[in-house]
Structure formats: structure tokens, C-alpha cells
Design an enzyme around this catalytic site. Structure first.
Site, PDB file in Angstrom:
ATOM      1  N   SER A 260      53.522   2.348  11.194  1.00 41.31           N
ATOM      2  CA  SER A 260      52.310   2.729  11.891  1.00 41.31           C
ATOM      3  C   SER A 260      51.081   2.106  11.246  1.00 41.31           C
ATOM      4  CB  SER A 260      52.230   4.256  11.957  1.00 41.31           C
ATOM      5  OG  SER A 260      51.381   4.670  13.006  1.00 41.31           O
TER       6      SER A 260
ATOM      7  N   ASP B 205      57.689   4.956  22.358  1.00 39.88           N
ATOM      8  CA  ASP B 205      56.559   5.281  21.493  1.00 39.88           C
ATOM      9  C   ASP B 205      55.293   5.388  22.339  1.00 39.88           C
ATOM     10  OD1 ASP B 205      54.635   5.504  19.518  1.00 39.88           O
ATOM     11  OD2 ASP B 205      55.549   3.998  18.222  1.00 39.88           O
TER      12      ASP B 205
ATOM     13  N   HIS C 127      57.998   7.309  18.125  1.00 40.21           N
ATOM     14  CA  HIS C 127      57.292   6.899  16.909  1.00 40.21           C
ATOM     15  C   HIS C 127      58.065   7.411  15.688  1.00 40.21           C
ATOM     16  CE1 HIS C 127      53.711   5.077  15.241  1.00 40.21           C
ATOM     17  NE2 HIS C 127      53.489   6.133  14.484  1.00 40.21           N
TER      18      HIS C 127
END
Length: 665
Positions: A231, A343, A374
Site C-alpha cells: 500500500s 481491491d 487489499h
């Protein structure tokens, strides 16, 4: 992750682990050139680059090397508990304009044996704004320090696993966070430049000091660095690679952003208001350096362009694909991309455009795509991921010719636990549909006609997808598919749409309508189990054991395959192409493809048209839908006969509504 006594490297499961098969087929990729040294293969590295003042070797390693090979991979021969642990502060430019250079904290753990033998080691690096603010990983780990200030716990498993195998691990606090000075600027020159400075220091091109303020050099490394992170961390890796900094050999961006505009916006529509300043302030929590960053936050709030949604200089600075400073054309490092196809945090357009543009630049690359959201592959596909990552770093940082660069580049999970391996992405195939006034969409020429709907600023995504009030959205559907069909890549909707409001918006969704077993969209499609597995060596204060996650699979009546939204400035006619987030899955025989058209989409983004009476009209002759697959359908009846359309959705069919602010973590 609980505290345990010191243990050797285990790599052992504490419960059954799912191993997904891989059909690796050789391709014509160019491998690194090998150099035989002491019975081992060193590819792309000279003997001098691996040796210090003396051509010795740590116990168990071949002369002049930091590693021993077993079964073609570096083996855990170094003592993790006895490794050197230290912190340096790297000098970076004055990004926050306070008149002082920024000081970037880098916590280091490296083998003591290689230091004693004078043998240099490569570096695995995770640079993050979350080390003291939010935590890392599924279990929310933070950095911890001993009474003397030396680092004890490094979040995640990278240090536990790679240090015994002859690597150093460096955990960097992005400027403005944790123990670094400076200010966060959400993907801007400070975020990227502060970490770039650490890569330069590791390569002998920047300065640093220790806790006493004494100059310190990285004379223990060969200058070869690999960055990894999920991320925001992976986004930093993308950005640093896009500077072309010397010494960065590879990056592994996991669920990472490649353009912050595409994270915060969709074709002019914001997912959140004032997001850059909010996020930059949020990740500075618990920092130890008292720096006033209010001016930086105010500047970002003033420059983020929420009012227009435009891509401007502010967003270009944060574009790692085509920005003026960070640009895919600068990338010299190899890139191993991972992304979850469901995601809805870091949306899939971030990996797909990055991947495509890396290919155009001839960058060495590899990619995994999975059906979860995610989620880190270490949690859902642990054993297979660790084996692959180990081979990747051995190849790209140790220079070991282990064949990973000769394998097919892309692994895609197209159905739950069903993987395909291929040399390119996306898979080939495209079909163009045109809508009809009766609600059908056909792979034929467009015909004249119009279709209208009324904006509903409160309409949920669930209501738009099911058999609710049809006057608040349009639905066009194909006939049943004649066979199972791979849908791989980006769908687009080319619309001729008229609005009567000064600022309007349009959204589209590509939908697979039909009952099927799918990875659920809620909870990112994964559930934490009570089973642990250990990958690496442990101490009482930093162990290598973590709970696993499993895919959350259930039967749902539909699946959203792509979403996209666009701003419409000015009343009147607009000809616009809306790009949806890409996917890669198999739509089953007998299912239908649907294209849902809405105005406001409060489940996903901020509304700019808040009127409950504004009318939108679609010119059917100027409208078409391009879907990424070779689709063959049976003749469809009028889509107004919606017997197949579900009245309600089971939990997990669609992702929960987006929160006002979401962390890329």
C-alpha cells in the site's frame, strides 16, 4: 505475533497451509550472466562487490560471499539473535522549508558474521509512514526499541527471514513520521525524496550520522537495494524507483499506488474531500520529533483542487507514471507487482497502468494478481509467496541465476484458488456492445434512441444493481453467455450523455449477473484464522510467526467486474469515455453481462450533483460498451423482463460503502 524464545529459522507451518500450484514455463527472457565462485553461482555481481577489505567469508558461506546455496536458494546460516542492530539518520534536502536539512531515520539489522568477515551484503528495505502511527501487517506491528535506543522489533517477517540468509534489512521512517524530521506530503517530493536519500546513502552518495551525531557510512553493503512494501509503503517504492536512483535494483510493490490522482480521484470526481492533508496529518501521529507541519498541511489543502477535480501540477508531482520528477521512463529497477483484483482501496487501475507502461519501457517485470482485495499475499498465500519472493531477491540482489527470470511473467487467480500462468497481461480479447431502448445490449451496430434516468444522491450501490426503482438508473444486459469466458483487462463505456445541472456526474458498472461461488467482496475477501506459520528466525522480542488468512468464499447472485465515474462540467451534451477499474476473471456459461449507469454514487465517492430531481439522458446511437473478453451470447429478450435480476444481495456480494477517509495500508 506473540513473544517467543529465540529459535532458528523454521519456515514451518503451525497448521495446514494452502499451496497453490504454479505451472512455470520457460520463455525467452534474458537471464543474468553467471560467475562461478567457490562452487556457487554469482550472477551480475563481481567478486569485489561482495567482498570488503579481506576476501574472507562468514562461517558456512563460500569465500567472498555472504551466503550458502541449498536447493538453489540462499540458506539461513547467520545468527539472527546476534545480528547487528543500529539506527542512522540520513541527511535529506530541506523538503519542509524550515531552514534545516531533513533527517531520515533508518533502522538497520544485518548479519554480524558478514561484518566480521568483511563481506558486503545487499539490502531489503521497507520505507513506511506507519511504523509508529498505524502499524504494519494484519497484526498491526510497530517498531520497538531497547532502553539504549537500538531497534528491537522490526514489523513483518522480512528481517527474520532474510537476515539469516545474508541480507541486511532496513526499515525507513518516511520524513515527517516516527523518528524522522520533516513533513509528510502524501506522495510528493518529501515522501519520495526522503527515502531516495537513504538509497543514496546505502550506495555511498549521501551522508548520515548515528545517535551521537557522528558521521557513519554504509561500508557493509554492496550498494544493491531492493524495496518492498504494501500500500503506502509499496507506493513509496514505486516513487523511488521512478526517480531512477542509482543502487535500487528491484522493487516489490504490493497493492500499491502508481498515481495519487488515481487513488484520490476518478476522472475529476473525488473519493474524499481534503484527503492529502488529512492523510499526511494522520500518519504523523506518535512521531518523536516536534516539527510544526501546519504550513505544509494548509498548502496541500489549498492546492489539492477538490473544487474542480482537475489533474494539475499538484497531482503531477504525485504521479509516478508520468510526473515531471517521478516517471516510469526513469525506472531502472526490476519490478515484481502484486495486486488483489477486488481491491477497492488502492483500485486496480493503479497496477494496470503501471504494468503496461513498465512494459513499454522494457523494464524487467513480474506480476501476481489474486481474487482477494487489499490483502498481503504473505497472509493468504504464504508458503508460495515466500518461496517466490525469496527466489526474486536472490536473483535481483544476490545475482543468483536461479531461473526465475526465465519463467512466465504473470500469475492470475481467475476463480477462487484457480490460477493461470501467462507471458502477457491482459489476456487478448475485446467485445463491443451497443445499448437498445428495451434494455438489451448487443454486439451490433448502434441504433437511434434515448434513455433517461433521474439522479438519486442517496441511492446505494446495492439498489442500483438489483430490481429496485429503474427510474434512478439504467441497466443494459446481454443474453446468456454461450460458454465460460475470460474477462481480462479494462472495460470502458463511451457515452453521449446530456445533463441539466452545472456540474454533473456519471458512473458505470460492469456486472456478472448469475449465481456462482466467488471470493466475497466484504472484508477484502479474506478471514484471519487461528493457525500460525513461522518463516524466519525469532527472538523473545521479534518473532517470525503470524496467523494465516484464508479466502472467504461464498455463493452470490452477481459480481461487479469494474467501476468507473466521471465529472461532467456544464449543463448540456457531453461525449465522455469512462474507464472502469480492470479485473481478470472467468464469467460462467449462462450468466449475463450487465452495464449499470448511474449519476450520484454515494457508496463509492463524493457527490457533486446532490439534486434528487436532475435528469440525465443517454444518446444510444453515441453510446457503446467495450468489455475485455471474446464474448458470445445467446439471443437476449428485452432486459425490461428482469426475472433473472436479484431482488436483494447476500452479504459479501458487493464491497461495503467507502468510508469518508480510507488509509492505504
Amino acid at each position: 505475533m506473540s513473544a517467543r524464545p529465540a529459535t532458528p529459522d523454521a519456515g514451518a507451518a503451525r497448521g495446514p497451509a494452502t499451496l497453490l500450484g504454479r505451472n512455470a514455463v520457460s520463455t525467452s527472457r534474458t537471464a543474468l550472466t553467471g560467475l562461478a565462485v567457490g562452487g556457487l553461482v554469482l550472477a551480475g555481481l563481481s567478486v569485489a562487490s561482495l567482498t570488503g577489505p579481506a576476501a574472507g567469508a562468514p562461517p558456512g558461506a563460500a569465500p567472498g560471499t555472504p551466503y550458502e546455496l541449498r536447493n538453489g536458494r540462499t540458506a539461513p546460516i547467520h545468527d539472527y539473535a546476534g545480528a547487528i542492530r543500529e539506527t542512522v539518520w540520513v541527511t535529506a534536502p530541506d523538503f519542509d522549508d524550515d531552514g534545516e536539512p531533513d533527517r531520515v531515520a533508518a533502522d538497520i539489522i544485518r548479519p554480524r558474521e558478514t561484518a566480521a568477515a568483511g563481506v558486503d551484503v545487499p539490502v531489503v528495505m521497507d520505507a513506511s509512514p506507519y511504523h509508529l502511527s498505524v502499524g504494519r501487517g494484519n497484526e498491526g506491528e510497530f517498531k520497538t526499541y531497547a532502553e539504549d535506543g537500538s531497534p528491537e522489533q522490526f514489523p513483518l517477517f522480512y528481517d527474520n527471514y532474510f537476515v539469516p540468509r545474508g541480507y541486511a534489512f532496513v526499515a525507513v521512517d518516511v520524513a515527517g513520521t516516527a523518528r524522522s524530521t520533516g513533513c509528510v506530503d502524501q506522495g510528493g517530493v518529501s515522501d519520495v525524496g526522503s527515502v531516495e536519500a537513504v538509497v543514496k546513502w546505502l550506495n555511498g552518495n549521501a551522508e548520515a550520522v548515528d545517535a551521537e551525531g557522528e558521521p557513519v557510512t554504509a561500508d557493509w553493503t554492496n550498494g544493491r537495494t531492493g524495496m518492498i512494501g504494501k500500500s503506502y509503503d509499496g507506493t513509496i517504492a514505486n516513487g523511488v524507483a521512478a526517480t531512477g536512483v542509482e543502487g535500487l535494483e528491484t522493487i516489490v510493490p504490493i497493492s500499491a499506488i502508481s498515481s495519487w490522482y488515481d487513488y484520490d480521484r476518478s476522472q475529476g470526481l473525488p473519493f474524499s474531500w481534503d484527503y492529502p492533508s488529512w492523510l499526511s496529518g494522520y500518519v504523523a501521529r506518535n512521531r518523536t520529533e516536534p516539527v510544526d507541519c501546519s504550513a505544509t498541511l494548509q498548502r496541500m489543502a489549498a492546492e489539492d483542487g477538490d473544487e474542480t477535480g482537475a489533474y494539475d501540477a499538484f497531482w503531477a508531482e504525485r504521479d509516478h507514471r508520468q510526473g515531471p520528477v517521478t516517471n516510469v521512463g526513469n525506472v531502472e529497477a526490476s519490478v515484481f507487482v502484486y495486486h488483489g483484483l477486488q481491491d477497492t482501496n488502492v483500485k486496480t487501475r493503479n497496477f494496470s497502468q503501471w504494468w503496461t507502461q513498465l512494459g513499454r519501457e522494457g523494464v524487467t517485470r513480474k506480476m501476481w494478481l489474486t481474487r482477494v482485495g487489499h490483502v498481503d499475499p504473505f497472509d493468504t498465500d504464504r508458503s508460495r509467496w515466500v518461496r517466490t519472493l525469496h527466489r526474486w531477491f536472490d536473483s535481483e540482489l544476490m545475482g543468483i541465476d536461479n531461473g526465475i527470470l526465465d519463467e512466465r511473467e504473470v500469475d492470475v487467480e481467475v476463480r477462487p484458488d484457480e490460477w493461470v500462468t501467462q507471458t502477457r497481461w491482459p489476456a487478448r480479447g475485446q467485445t463491443t456492445f451497443t445499448p437498445r431502448a428495451d434494455g438489451r445490449m448487443l454486439a451490433k451496430r448502434a441504433t437511434a434512441g434515448t434513455a433517461s434516468w433521474v439522479n438519486d444522491p442517496q441511492q446505494s450501490e446495492t439498489a442500483a444493481l438489483t430490481s429496485g426503482n429503474g427510474s434512478r438508473r439504467l441497466l443494459f444486459a446481454s443474453g446468456p453467455l454461450r460458454k465460460d469466458t475470460r474477462m481480462s483487462g479494462t472495460a470502458t463505456a463511451t457515452l453521449g450523455v446530456t445533463t441539466e445541472v452545472p456540474v454533473g456526474q456519471v458512473g458505470v458498472m460492469l456486472v456478472d449477473y448469475g449465481l456462482g461461488e466467488r471470493v466475497l467482496a466484504s472484508g477484502d475477501g479474506a478471514v484471519t484464522t487461528q493457525q500460525e506459520s513461522c518463516h524466519g528466525s525469532s527472538t523473545s522480542y521479534d518473532d517470525a510467526c503470524y496467523f494465516t488468512m484464508r479466502r472467504n468464499v461464498g455463493t452470490t447472485p452477481l459480481q461487479v467486474l469494474g467501476r468507473g465515474w466521471a465529472r461532467l462540467d456544464g449543463a448540456g451534451r457531453h461525449d465522455v469515455t469512462v474507464r472502469m477499474d480492470p479485473d481478470d476473471t472467468v464469467v460462467s456459461k449462462g450468466h449475463r453481462l450487465g452495464l449499470v449507469v448511474v449519476a450520484a454514487a454515494p457508496s463509492r465517492l463524493r457527490n457533486v450533483d446532490t439534486s434528487p430531481t436532475s435528469r440525465y439522458t443517454l444518446d444510444l446511437a453515441a453510446t457503446s460498451f467495450s468489455v475485455p473478453g471474446k464474448v458470445s451470447t445467446a439471443a437476449g429478450r428485452s432486459a425490461r423482463r428482469l426475472a433473472w435480476l436479484p431482488d436483494e444481495l447476500v452479504r459479501g456480494t458487493v464491497a461495503p460503502p467507502a468510508k469518508k477517509f480510507v488509509l492505504p495500508r
